[in-house]
Scaffold this motif. Structure first.
Motif, PDB file in Angstrom:
ATOM      1  N   LEU A  64       0.977  -1.226   0.090  1.00  0.00           N
ATOM      2  CA  LEU A  64       0.106  -0.172  -0.163  1.00  0.00           C
ATOM      3  C   LEU A  64       0.948   0.776   0.665  1.00  0.00           C
ATOM      4  O   LEU A  64       0.699   1.562  -0.676  1.00  0.00           O
ATOM      5  CB  LEU A  64      -0.764  -0.448   1.145  1.00  0.00           C
ATOM      6  CG  LEU A  64      -1.827   1.287   1.035  1.00  0.00           C
ATOM      7  CD1 LEU A  64      -2.571   1.450   0.228  1.00  0.00           C
ATOM      8  CD2 LEU A  64      -2.523   1.547   2.997  1.00  0.00           C
ATOM      9  N   ILE A  65       1.899   1.299   0.526  1.00  0.00           N
ATOM     10  CA  ILE A  65       2.944   2.926   1.011  1.00  0.00           C
ATOM     11  C   ILE A  65       3.444   2.434  -0.141  1.00  0.00           C
ATOM     12  O   ILE A  65       3.326   3.752  -1.094  1.00  0.00           O
ATOM     13  CB  ILE A  65       3.540   2.578   2.450  1.00  0.00           C
ATOM     14  CG1 ILE A  65       2.531   2.691   3.302  1.00  0.00           C
ATOM     15  CG2 ILE A  65       4.343   3.626   2.084  1.00  0.00           C
ATOM     16  CD1 ILE A  65       1.528   3.406   3.574  1.00  0.00           C
ATOM     17  N   PHE A  66       3.683   1.422  -1.203  1.00  0.00           N
ATOM     18  CA  PHE A  66       4.801   1.697  -2.581  1.00  0.00           C
ATOM     19  C   PHE A  66       4.457   1.948  -3.698  1.00  0.00           C
ATOM     20  O   PHE A  66       5.001   1.952  -4.541  1.00  0.00           O
ATOM     21  CB  PHE A  66       6.288   0.838  -1.829  1.00  0.00           C
ATOM     22  CG  PHE A  66       7.067   0.467  -1.095  1.00  0.00           C
ATOM     23  CD1 PHE A  66       8.155   1.523  -1.070  1.00  0.00           C
ATOM     24  CD2 PHE A  66       7.307   0.588   0.103  1.00  0.00           C
ATOM     25  CE1 PHE A  66       9.430   1.517  -0.687  1.00  0.00           C
ATOM     26  CE2 PHE A  66       8.152   0.951   0.891  1.00  0.00           C
ATOM     27  CZ  PHE A  66       9.214   1.029   0.610  1.00  0.00           C
ATOM     28  N   ARG A  67       3.211   1.153  -3.289  1.00  0.00           N
ATOM     29  CA  ARG A  67       1.964   1.583  -5.060  1.00  0.00           C
ATOM     30  C   ARG A  67       1.360   3.009  -4.767  1.00  0.00           C
ATOM     31  O   ARG A  67       0.449   3.330  -5.631  1.00  0.00           O
ATOM     32  CB  ARG A  67       1.240   0.740  -4.726  1.00  0.00           C
ATOM     33  CG  ARG A  67       2.362  -0.500  -5.089  1.00  0.00           C
ATOM     34  CD  ARG A  67       0.686  -1.774  -5.654  1.00  0.00           C
ATOM     35  NE  ARG A  67       0.498  -1.439  -7.388  1.00  0.00           N
ATOM     36  CZ  ARG A  67       1.578  -1.258  -8.350  1.00  0.00           C
ATOM     37  NH1 ARG A  67       2.269  -2.069  -8.392  1.00  0.00           N
ATOM     38  NH2 ARG A  67       0.009  -0.991  -8.847  1.00  0.00           N
ATOM     39  N   VAL A  77      -7.143   2.849  -3.490  1.00  0.00           N
ATOM     40  CA  VAL A  77      -6.628   2.931  -1.693  1.00  0.00           C
ATOM     41  C   VAL A  77      -7.476   2.757  -0.331  1.00  0.00           C
ATOM     42  O   VAL A  77      -6.555   1.836   0.604  1.00  0.00           O
ATOM     43  CB  VAL A  77      -6.403   4.155  -1.703  1.00  0.00           C
ATOM     44  CG1 VAL A  77      -5.241   4.700  -0.632  1.00  0.00           C
ATOM     45  CG2 VAL A  77      -4.637   4.830  -2.589  1.00  0.00           C
ATOM     46  N   LEU A  78      -8.364   3.172  -0.310  1.00  0.00           N
ATOM     47  CA  LEU A  78      -9.527   2.789   0.382  1.00  0.00           C
ATOM     48  C   LEU A  78      -9.817   1.995   1.144  1.00  0.00           C
ATOM     49  O   LEU A  78     -10.184   1.187   2.409  1.00  0.00           O
ATOM     50  CB  LEU A  78     -10.908   3.606   0.621  1.00  0.00           C
ATOM     51  CG  LEU A  78     -10.977   5.153   0.607  1.00  0.00           C
ATOM     52  CD1 LEU A  78     -12.063   5.967   0.113  1.00  0.00           C
ATOM     53  CD2 LEU A  78     -10.712   5.182   2.386  1.00  0.00           C
ATOM     54  N   GLY A  79      -9.786   0.818   0.117  1.00  0.00           N
ATOM     55  CA  GLY A  79     -10.160  -0.600  -0.083  1.00  0.00           C
ATOM     56  C   GLY A  79      -8.911  -1.368   0.249  1.00  0.00           C
ATOM     57  O   GLY A  79      -9.477  -2.681   1.391  1.00  0.00           O
ATOM     58  N   VAL A  83      -8.770  -4.007   3.741  1.00  0.00           N
ATOM     59  CA  VAL A  83      -8.017  -5.127   4.252  1.00  0.00           C
ATOM     60  C   VAL A  83      -7.479  -4.755   5.441  1.00  0.00           C
ATOM     61  O   VAL A  83      -7.431  -6.192   5.912  1.00  0.00           O
ATOM     62  CB  VAL A  83      -7.685  -5.359   2.617  1.00  0.00           C
ATOM     63  CG1 VAL A  83      -6.734  -6.789   3.434  1.00  0.00           C
ATOM     64  CG2 VAL A  83      -8.248  -5.577   1.677  1.00  0.00           C
ATOM     65  N   LEU A  84      -6.383  -3.577   5.536  1.00  0.00           N
ATOM     66  CA  LEU A  84      -5.390  -4.174   6.620  1.00  0.00           C
ATOM     67  C   LEU A  84      -6.614  -3.974   7.939  1.00  0.00           C
ATOM     68  O   LEU A  84      -6.084  -4.436   9.225  1.00  0.00           O
ATOM     69  CB  LEU A  84      -4.528  -2.439   6.485  1.00  0.00           C
ATOM     70  CG  LEU A  84      -3.053  -2.517   5.786  1.00  0.00           C
ATOM     71  CD1 LEU A  84      -2.455  -1.512   5.768  1.00  0.00           C
ATOM     72  CD2 LEU A  84      -2.512  -3.700   6.470  1.00  0.00           C
ATOM     73  N   ALA A  85      -7.506  -2.564   8.085  1.00  0.00           N
ATOM     74  CA  ALA A  85      -8.225  -2.782   9.490  1.00  0.00           C
ATOM     75  C   ALA A  85      -8.506  -4.125   9.385  1.00  0.00           C
ATOM     76  O   ALA A  85      -8.509  -5.037  10.584  1.00  0.00           O
ATOM     77  CB  ALA A  85      -9.325  -2.229   8.877  1.00  0.00           C
TER      78      ALA A  85
END
Length: 386
Positions: A64-67, A77-79, A83-85
């Motif tokens: 997420l961070i690098f893309r 990004v919200l999705g 997923v992380l949550a």
């Protein structure tokens, strides 16, 4: 940008390494779930599943961070944040309170990957989810105070860093646009000047050439006078063109100060420069000589000195020869290779001599210092700074 680009894709290996190192600071919080897997008394099966879950969480976090910055929509990004949550919730409910720390990473990724218009809602939402899960997990309430503040602070700190870098990028682009517009305007000015200077002269030369051609067979004396006029007009046109081109190429001290700021910053040198000076009354030759001196000094600092800091001062000095404008450029570098003055310094000495000034350059206790002086003309106050 050569530094850390929060909210933007790294462009090279160095940026990736710096970004990885900077983000790695936050991984100190993973000591809690790692310790739980090693010493939490879980069965082998649970421990294996826990390691798989932790690796999957970290991998998704890095993805997420690098893309971010590759053109993904905010929905994607919200999705990814969701997923992380979800991973954090499942791991916390199944493995215990030590895993609540994963919500800190969810909040940080929200601030780093989402624009503020979204992050201002997702970060509090993550904090609310953290609070709810902490109250459900046995003993989670005792961890809540120590995690809720880092989640909120870290998340909103990332939004601030992201907005700051975005603003910096926009300012750099705007500055480049302004510089391009200024260059275009200067080219148009030169074109106008040359047209105004040469249009009349060339028309007159053409007319007199035609007259001389018609007069030559029957009136050679009159034709000779026309040729003499052509020579005079041509010489004056040549003088006008030289003056126009000289004015076009003459460096300005204010422009060189702005250029020095850009060059030193791009080279990673901390620049301490004066404000734009008021050069009213200063002879053009003095300004030109000092502008060349500043350009040469900054070029040497950037290319050869290896300095970390460069200080430029512009002061007025009263001397026995009258008021002098003094330009001082000092750096904390090695001074560059070689034991004697190079061609650049020799050329500067000649320029300053012609303007009635002087040049001093050499190593000092902590680096290298160049001092250029030129007549300041009438006594007027100018800006100076350190």
């Amino acid at each position: 940008m050569s530094g850390i680009s929060i909210g933007q894709r790294p462009q090279n290996r160095r940026q990736k390494a710096v970004k990885l190192l900077w983000l790695g600071i936050w991984f100190v919080y993973l000591s809690a779930p790692v310790s739980d897997l090693l010493h939490g008394g879980h069965s082998d099966g649970v421990r294996v599943l826990g390691w798989i879950g932790l690796v999957a969480f970290v991998a998704w976090y890095f993805a997420l961070i690098f893309r971010t910055g590759r053109g993904e929509s905010n929905a994607i990004v919200l999705g990814s944040v969701a997923v992380l949550a979800a991973q954090s919730t499942v791991l916390s409910l199944t493995l215990g309170r030590e895993w609540l720390v994963l919500y800190v990473y969810v909040a940080i990724s929200s601030g780093a990957a989402l624009p503020f218009s979204f992050a201002r809602w997702t970060i509090p939402a993550v904090s609310v989810l953290l609070t709810g899960v902490a109250l459900i997990v046995p003993g989670g309430g005792s961890f809540l105070a120590g995690l809720l503040f880092p989640a909120l602070l870290g998340g909103f700190a990332m939004t601030g860093v992201r907005e700051l870098i975005r603003t910096t990028v926009e300012l750099r682009e705007a500055r480049a646009t302004v510089a391009q517009l200024a260059a275009n305007e200067e080219r148009l000015r030169l074109a106008r000047d040359l047209h105004d200077l040469l249009g009349h002269s060339l028309s007159l030369i053409t007319l007199k050439s035609e007259l001389a051609g018609r007069m030559l067979p029957a009136h050679p004396d009159k034709a000779a006078r026309q040729v003499a006029d052509i020579e005079q007009v041509s010489r004056q046109a040549l003088v006008d063109v030289r003056e126009a081109v000289s004015g076009y190429r003459r460096p300005r001290l204010s422009a060189e100060i702005a250029g020095a700021q850009v060059a030193l910053t791009a080279a990673g040198v901390t620049a301490d420069l004066p404000a734009e000076p008021d050069l009213t009354g200063v002879p053009k030759d003095s300004e030109t000589a000092l502008a060349w001196a500043l350009r040469e000094a900054v070029t040497n600092v950037v290319r050869h000195s290896g300095a970390c800091r460069c200080t430029v001062e512009l002061l007025r000095r009263q001397t026995l020869d009258g008021p002098m404008l003094e330009l001082s450029v000092a750096d904390d570098g090695s001074g560059g290779p070689g034991s004697g003055p190079g061609n650049g310094l020799l050329g500067l000495t000649e320029r300053l001599d012609k303007a009635g000034g002087s040049l001093e350059a050499g190593r000092v206790k902590q680096g290298f210092r160049l001092v250029a002086r030129a007549p300041a003309g009438q006594a007027t106050d100018i800006g100076s700074g350190t």
